[in-house]
Design a protein around this motif. Structure first.
Motif: not given
Length: 245
Positions: A213, A222, A215-218
């Protein structure tokens, strides 16, 4: 302005033990245009005579330093965090060169985390970061002094801010680390409740979820959506329990 690009970066020291180190760090921060110093459970007096002697004209950095009890408190409202480590870890993390990773912190509300002089950051403390750097050194003597480590990283940040007007695209809705931590705590509890995680292995398994998570820069919205899904799962589990009782 270089200082403007560096304004949102926090230098976070976890349990610093040496007042001389803290004072020297304040000085190199001011040399590099950094101003936000956060001390997590300091084991020394950051305003002692020794610290002020080493800080020279950067005593204001010491006076304005924020002291907190825990690392999560130091990261409230941060959207990105990089941790420093000198050791290879068996946790699946990727160690990057400071010159490669540190530009990621520019023009954001971010943190660069350093561990105690005597042990560095623990695996438990590393889990709060999204990226990890190791400063290359000679194999003959790889251990760096804490103040020296901060000085190297501060210099790299200053150089990056000097050479690049905008180092990254800013997303004002990127979820802060404290918001993400709330999500991780809720996710861990759900996974324990449904038997996917077991108490004795939960920490290591959750570390992998954090890496995915992070890595995704939520965004904040979101995270809210994902927490809504978890809340619905919790409600369904409670209803099923009531029907069975």
């Amino acid at each position: 302005m270089v200082e403007t690009a560096l304004t949102g970066i926090r230098i976070v020291l976890v349990e610093p033990a040496g007042a001389l180190n803290v004072g020297a760090i304040a000085r190199v921060m001011k040399n590099s245009g950094l101003e936000n110093l956060v001390l997590v459970n300091p084991q020394c007096d950051p305003l002692s005579g020794e610290a002020q002697l080493m800080a020279v004209h950067a005593v204001d950095i010491l006076e304005n330093a924020i002291q907190v009890a825990t690392l999560p408190e130091a990261l409230v409202n941060c959207t990105r965090a990089i941790a420093t480590t000198a050791r290879d870890r068996d946790t699946g993390i990727t160690l990057e060169h400071p010159r490669t990773a540190l530009p990621w912190l520019i023009e954001q509300n971010t943190a660069l985390i350093f561990g105690p002089e005597y042990r560095g950051l623990s695996n438990e403390e590393l889990k709060y970061a999204q990226r990890f750097v190791r400063i290359p050194t000679s194999d003959r003597y790889p251990s760096l002094n804490l103040a020296a480590s901060v000085a190297i990283c501060a210099y790299e940040l200053f150089q990056c801010a000097t050479q690049t007007e905008t180092a990254s695209t800013i997303n004002s809705d990127v979820a802060s680390l404290d918001i993400l931590e709330g999500y991780y705590q809720q996710l861990e509890q759900i996974l324990l409740d449904i038997g996917y995680l077991y108490p004795h292995t939960a920490a290591s398994r959750m570390q992998k979820f954090r890496q995915v998570f992070n890595r995704t820069q939520l965004t904040t919205s979101e995270v809210a959506m994902l927490r809504g899904v978890l809340s619905q799962i919790q409600w369904a589990l409670q209803q099923k329990t009531k029907e069975q009782s």
